[in-house]
Design a protein around this motif. Structure first.
Motif, PDB file in Angstrom:
ATOM      1  N   SER A 194       0.830  -1.201   0.000  1.00  0.00           N
ATOM      2  CA  SER A 194       0.000   0.000   0.000  1.00  0.00           C
ATOM      3  C   SER A 194       0.872   1.262   0.000  1.00  0.00           C
ATOM      4  O   SER A 194       1.914   1.285   0.665  1.00  0.00           O
TER       5      SER A 194
ATOM      6  N   CYS B 154      -7.251  -3.078  -6.334  1.00  0.00           N
ATOM      7  CA  CYS B 154      -7.732  -3.552  -5.034  1.00  0.00           C
ATOM      8  C   CYS B 154      -6.907  -2.900  -3.919  1.00  0.00           C
ATOM      9  O   CYS B 154      -5.731  -2.570  -4.109  1.00  0.00           O
ATOM     10  N   TYR B 155      -7.520  -2.715  -2.759  1.00  0.00           N
ATOM     11  CA  TYR B 155      -6.875  -2.071  -1.614  1.00  0.00           C
ATOM     12  C   TYR B 155      -6.413  -0.641  -1.921  1.00  0.00           C
ATOM     13  O   TYR B 155      -5.565  -0.112  -1.201  1.00  0.00           O
TER      14      TYR B 155
ATOM     15  N   LEU C 119      -9.737   3.813   1.743  1.00  0.00           N
ATOM     16  CA  LEU C 119      -8.641   3.118   2.406  1.00  0.00           C
ATOM     17  C   LEU C 119      -7.329   3.894   2.316  1.00  0.00           C
ATOM     18  O   LEU C 119      -6.629   4.049   3.309  1.00  0.00           O
TER      19      LEU C 119
ATOM     20  N   ARG D  36     -11.698  -6.661  -0.604  1.00  0.00           N
ATOM     21  CA  ARG D  36     -10.529  -5.852  -0.925  1.00  0.00           C
ATOM     22  C   ARG D  36     -10.870  -4.583  -1.705  1.00  0.00           C
ATOM     23  O   ARG D  36      -9.981  -3.829  -2.062  1.00  0.00           O
TER      24      ARG D  36
END
Length: 423
Positions: A185, A265-266, A271, A306
């Motif tokens: 990330s 995703c993520y 997020l 996710r």
């Protein structure tokens, strides 16, 4: 003294790891709440990473009359997953299981175009497509990304494919906060002096001016995605309530191009915050090249922990078709901005003015669908069915058809685009 030197070395290393190139600035304006107003859009393109890369390909294929090209970081070919999570995981990310060949997926696309569930494939011929796969990317197997290149080339697209950078699984730009080989990330990496974003935009647009080195002067519009989602509830299709669009000052009154950018995703806003919008290096090029950047947002839901875009059918079996809920929502945003002529899509079933509405007395009566008899294998190849754990199911209705092989046959009819039932 030695401790001091060590501390200074650590501080210097941290500084090097987080310092951007002197010509780049990582910032995004504070968001301004608003709506997507119509602009003079002269061309529309789509880009994305990972699940956003699969989604970018689906948008380009299903709506090739809207999008003139695609830039994709680390993804596979159109409908590789065949509405199966197992296939997505073990054939279209890893390659432990057999997957459809590019030739089979090209034929599937042609069949769907003939049925009207995606736009004509002739639109893809000559379109510019830019692809990227890092040598340290172990999330999407290189062979799967190669299939995407072959798929596009077989349909006549003008493909550029960058496999020369030691990147992990990430979007790569001079503003990336992560090391080049990282897969972590917020999945935005910096690889020395490499500028894949410039490569991508040059291939898509023909030529680009250097990115601005000054503070951004445009507006970051924060809008309600529910206004563009069929039914008005973005959470029901795993999309966030808020989306974003960067509007350069020049685009407020003059012609501009539009680039849709889809996170992986993520990597959705809820997020990672502004990490992708700050680090993508797209806004900096947008300011100097009269280009609006649209950042739609997915989110989590049951079956999608996710926050990925739907490229395997977790939300709808229609995920790769024109009628796919997420595709429809993004295209509605594009039209709201003025892309593809603006307004609403006259073939969109969510449009109340749909001229094919069977309740409209001015329309001819609907014809009875033809029944198609074929092996379960052939049904899946043609896009009438999908396979899951060795069994076959009708696309859309999910009716069980039996074992997936060439010996077992079924008879199906299409009652609406992308929705098949047994006869």
């Amino acid at each position: 003294m030695r401790i001091t030197q060590v501390l200074l070395a650590v501080v210097a290393a941290v500084g090097l790891a987080t310092t951007f190139p002197p010509t780049a600035t990582a910032a995004v304006p504070p968001p301004t709440r608003g709506t997507l107003g119509e602009h003079d859009i002269t061309g529309t393109y789509v880009s994305g990473l990972s699940s956003g890369g699969f989604m970018a390909n689906q948008l380009h294929v299903a709506y090739s009359g809207v999008f003139q090209g695609a830039g994709i970081f680390s993804a596979g070919p159109y409908d590789c997953a065949q509405n199966s999570l197992n296939t997505a995981l073990y054939a279209c990310m890893d390659t432990w299981q057999a997957r459809r060949t590019p030739a089979q997926l090209v034929q599937l696309t042609r069949d769907r175009a003939a049925a009207g569930s995606v736009d004509p494939v002739a639109n893809l011929s000559g379109d510019s497509v830019w692809l990227f796969h890092g040598t340290n990317d172990n999330t999407i197997d290189r062979a799967v990304n190669n299939d995407l290149a072959t798929y596009y080339r077989d349909l006549g697209a003008n493909v550029a494919y960058d496999t020369s950078t030691g990147a992990g699984h990430a979007w790569v730009s001079p503003l990336g906060p992560n090391a080049c080989s990282s897969t972590s990330s917020p999945y935005v990496n910096q690889c020395g002096t490499a500028d894949p974003v410039r490569e991508m935009l040059t291939h898509l647009l023909g030529s680009v001016k250097p990115a601005t080195t000054s503070a951004l002067t445009g507006t970051l519009v924060q809008f309600d995605q529910g206004a563009h989602v069929p039914g008005g509830n973005p959470g029901s299709i795993s999309m966030g309530r808020e989306g974003f669009a960067y509007i350069p000052r020049a685009c407020e009154s003059g012609p501009c191009r539009l680039l849709v950018t889809l996170h992986g995703c993520y990597q959705y806003h809820g997020l990672v915050g502004d990490a992708l919008m700050e680090g993508s290096y797209l806004n900096e090029y947008a300011d100097t090249n009269d280009m609006i950047v649209l950042y739609p947002q997915a989110t989590t839901m049951a079956g999608n922990p996710r926050g990925c875009w739907d490229w395997w059918g977790y939300q709808s079996a229609r995920y790769p078709l024109r009628s796919g809920p997420q595709l429809t929502a993004v295209v509605n945003m594009v039209r709201a901005l003025g892309g593809a002529g603006g307004g609403t899509d006259p073939t969109d079933p969510t449009d109340p003015t749909d001229p094919t509405d069977p309740t409209d007395p001015t329309q001819p009566p609907p014809t009875t669908p033809d029944c198609v008899t074929a092996s379960n294998y052939d049904h899946t190849v043609a896009g009438r069915a999908y396979v899951r754990t060795g069994s076959t199911y009708a696309l859309g209705s999910h009716q069980p058809l039996g074992l997936w092989n060439t010996a077992t046959s079924s008879t199906l009819k299409q009652t609406e685009p992308g929705y098949w039932v047994t006869c």
